[in-house]
Write a protein that holds these residues in place. Structure first.
Motif, mmCIF file in Angstrom:
data_model
loop_
_atom_site.group_PDB
_atom_site.id
_atom_site.type_symbol
_atom_site.label_atom_id
_atom_site.label_comp_id
_atom_site.label_asym_id
_atom_site.label_seq_id
_atom_site.Cartn_x
_atom_site.Cartn_y
_atom_site.Cartn_z
ATOM 1 N N GLY A 464 42.022 33.588 37.984
ATOM 2 C CA GLY A 464 43.277 33.436 38.712
ATOM 3 C C GLY A 464 44.453 33.170 37.790
ATOM 4 N N SER A 465 44.237 32.379 36.746
ATOM 5 C CA SER A 465 45.322 32.049 35.818
ATOM 6 C C SER A 465 45.864 33.293 35.125
ATOM 7 C CB SER A 465 44.837 31.035 34.778
ATOM 8 O OG SER A 465 43.874 31.624 33.915
ATOM 9 N N LEU A 466 45.030 34.318 34.992
ATOM 10 C CA LEU A 466 45.461 35.563 34.365
ATOM 11 C C LEU A 466 46.415 36.347 35.261
ATOM 12 C CD1 LEU A 466 42.003 36.743 32.923
ATOM 13 C CD2 LEU A 466 43.820 35.479 31.738
ATOM 14 N N ARG A 467 46.411 36.024 36.558
ATOM 15 C CA ARG A 467 47.242 36.758 37.521
ATOM 16 C C ARG A 467 48.255 35.849 38.220
ATOM 17 N NH1 ARG A 467 43.557 41.261 40.616
ATOM 18 N NH2 ARG A 467 42.279 41.907 38.872
ATOM 19 N N GLU A 472 40.993 33.532 41.461
ATOM 20 C CA GLU A 472 40.646 34.905 41.811
ATOM 21 C C GLU A 472 39.203 34.859 42.298
ATOM 22 O OE1 GLU A 472 41.064 38.222 42.978
ATOM 23 O OE2 GLU A 472 42.677 37.954 41.519
ATOM 24 N N LYS A 473 39.016 34.945 43.591
ATOM 25 C CA LYS A 473 37.686 34.742 44.163
ATOM 26 C C LYS A 473 36.709 35.844 43.761
ATOM 27 C CE LYS A 473 39.022 32.060 48.238
ATOM 28 N NZ LYS A 473 39.189 32.079 49.704
ATOM 29 N N LEU A 474 35.497 35.420 43.445
ATOM 30 C CA LEU A 474 34.396 36.355 43.276
ATOM 31 C C LEU A 474 33.925 36.704 44.680
ATOM 32 C CD1 LEU A 474 32.475 34.492 40.420
ATOM 33 C CD2 LEU A 474 34.188 36.309 40.197
ATOM 34 N N THR A 475 33.873 37.989 44.996
ATOM 35 C CA THR A 475 33.713 38.373 46.398
ATOM 36 C C THR A 475 32.410 39.096 46.707
ATOM 37 O OG1 THR A 475 34.915 40.442 46.020
ATOM 38 C CG2 THR A 475 36.206 38.531 46.721
ATOM 39 N N SER A 476 31.503 39.162 45.756
ATOM 40 C CA SER A 476 30.207 39.775 46.050
ATOM 41 C C SER A 476 29.088 38.793 45.728
ATOM 42 C CB SER A 476 30.010 41.062 45.244
ATOM 43 O OG SER A 476 29.709 40.775 43.889
#
Length: 487
Positions: A464-467, A472-476
């Motif tokens: 998330g810090s990169l964006r 930034e959730k891991l979604t799988s």
């Protein structure tokens, strides 16, 4: 392999306990589960509490249900994290009740089992066309934009239509409307799932209709949620002036409910505050009152796809005690759209060997004590089995509601312990955590302990810090288990 090693370390560390503490297993790691765990740990010194969840991530709807643009609501995670880090509490993710381990087995292993796994299904409207493509539940849509691993593949078509219809006017319906209409530049700095942000950036949706069976006085949302959606910048709000006319029965309802009056005032003000028509390209939110869906319409051009909703006009009928219900009038109209989101309520799912009231969608209980059947006999309890949260009371309330719900359930548990209703922990030791981990190990279940969740948490925050996002959730499932198992 790291997940297995972590499990075995935990197993050895607790196999040397010589006393026989109260052993409790809580199924579900959402607010109801964590509030229950916190209360038990405080009330019963020396007790051991294990929380299991079918997901590899804790926190339930705080993670997968709270809208990404409501970060302050998620602060309760800090409190739940402290509970999980208590030396007498353990979290075991990726453990599914029914497939990883049965309810019968849990009751053999623990003095107390508290079911708090919430509602992971949906109520159905029960009208023709509900299976058409483009008709989704709001729960599925919420899971999709929140990065729930079971919602990643929803892929709602937001490109080929400019109109969405949302059935329902509660807080979830308003959340969904807000996500569809809010500028994506504002969503981009939240923890919204990347696949959802990309789809919303490419979305053609310009009009959202919120459809309710009753009137503005009976709208089921809260003032806070309503103010937020009404406050979206450069949004045209439309409410029919005739829908705002109130009757003596409406006045009675508002007299008895300050919330209902506030909702009506906000809607009335919104109806007159803006311009009479939208400007070119402006996004629109339409509140449609006194309408109920009769059937979903199929597209002539795309067979199997929804093209609109056939709505029946309704009127209100008093049922005493200042309440009114919607009844059909036999008059109909069509509302064209390319996507429908049903926000008519969540539904709990029963498991084997669990008494369940299918009509109400809850486990029959008295103050959290699970009843043996649906007969309503208040003296027929399932010894050592309790329930909390939506599974106990139905899908209502806010996060804090689960605190009071948990207090009631734990009070019942404590009372039963004092009265000797529960098996004595001194005369009847239970294997608890040791036995649970032994069974899961034998079945090759990849348990995700809290330390493994912390690795997921750390990686999501790093990404998330990169964006410029909080995470930034891991979604799988694959990503989550891979990071959980890495050292």
């Amino acid at each position: 392999m790291a997940i297995f090693r972590a499990r075995r370390v935990l197993w050895r560390s607790f196999s040397t306990v010589s006393s026989h503490p109260l052993r409790v297993c809580i199924v579900g790691s959402g607010p109801a589960g964590f509030y229950t765990a916190e209360k038990i740990l405080k009330t019963h010194q020396g007790s051991q509490v294990d929380i299991i969840d079918r997901l590899p991530t804790p926190y339930g709807l705080v993670r997968s249900g709270v809208a990404p643009d409501h970060p302050e609501t998620k602060n309760v995670i800090n409190q739940f994290s402290r509970v999980a880090q208590n030396g007498r509490c353990s979290f075991f993710g990726n453990v599914a009740l029914g497939s990883s381990i049965s309810l019968v087995e849990l009751r053999e292993l623990y003095h107390v089992v508290v079911l708090a796994y919430g509602a992971e299904s949906d109520r159905v409207v029960g009208i023709p066309g509900e299976d058409l493509k483009g008709v989704h539940s709001a729960r599925e849509f919420v899971w999709w934009y929140n990065g729930h691993p079971d919602g990643r593949n929803l892929d709602p078509d937001l490109k080929n239509t400019d109109t969405a219809v949302i059935l329902g006017q509660g807080n979830v319906a308003l959340d969904v409307a807000r996500i569809l209409l809010r500028p994506t530049s504002e969503l981009a700095i939240t923890d919204i799932a990347s696949h959802a942000l990309t789809a919303l950036e490419q979305s053609s949706i310009r009009k959202v209709y919120l459809v309710g069976r009753r009137g503005p006085v009976q709208a089921a949302c809260t003032a806070k949620e309503l103010r937020e959606v009404l406050g979206i910048k450069d949004l045209y709000i439309h409410i029919k002036e005739t829908d705002l006319k109130i009757t003596p029965a409406d006045e009675e309802e508002m007299k008895n409910s300050r919330i209902h009056r506030r909702i009506y005032e906000l809607l009335s003000k919104a109806a007159t505050a803006g311009p009479s028509r939208p400007s070119s390209g402006q996004r629109e939110l339409h509140f449609v009152f006194f309408r109920q869906p009769d059937r979903f319409l199929e597209s002539y051009d795309k067979k199997g796809y929804v093209s609109g909703v056939h709505l029946e006009k309704t009127g209100l009928k008093g049922i005493g005690s200042g309440k009114q219900i919607a009844i059909g009038t036999g008059q109909f109209e069509n509302l064209s759209c390319g996507i429908v989101l049903k926000s008519i309520g969540y539904k709990s799912v029963p498991v084997d060997d669990l008494p369940f009231d299918n009509q109400k969608g809850v486990v029959p209980n008295v103050k959290g004590r699970v009843l043996s059947d649906n007969s309503g006999d208040p003296t027929s309890f399932e010894n050592g089995l309790y329930v909390c949260g939506w599974l106990k009371r139905g899908p209502t309330g806010i996060i804090a509601t689960n605190l009071y719900c948990a207090e009631e359930t734990v009070a019942s548990l404590s009372e039963d312990l004092e009265l000797g209703v529960l098996a004595s922990t001194t005369r009847l030791p239970k294997l608890g955590r040791d036995g649970l981990l032994q069974i899961l190990d034998n079945r090759n279940v990849r348990v995700v302990p809290f330390s493994a969740w912390e690795r997921i948490d750390k990686e999501e925050k790093r990404l998330g810090s990169l964006r410029n996002k909080p995470r930034e959730k891991l979604t799988s499932w694959e990503e989550l288990l891979k990071v959980a198992g890495s050292e």
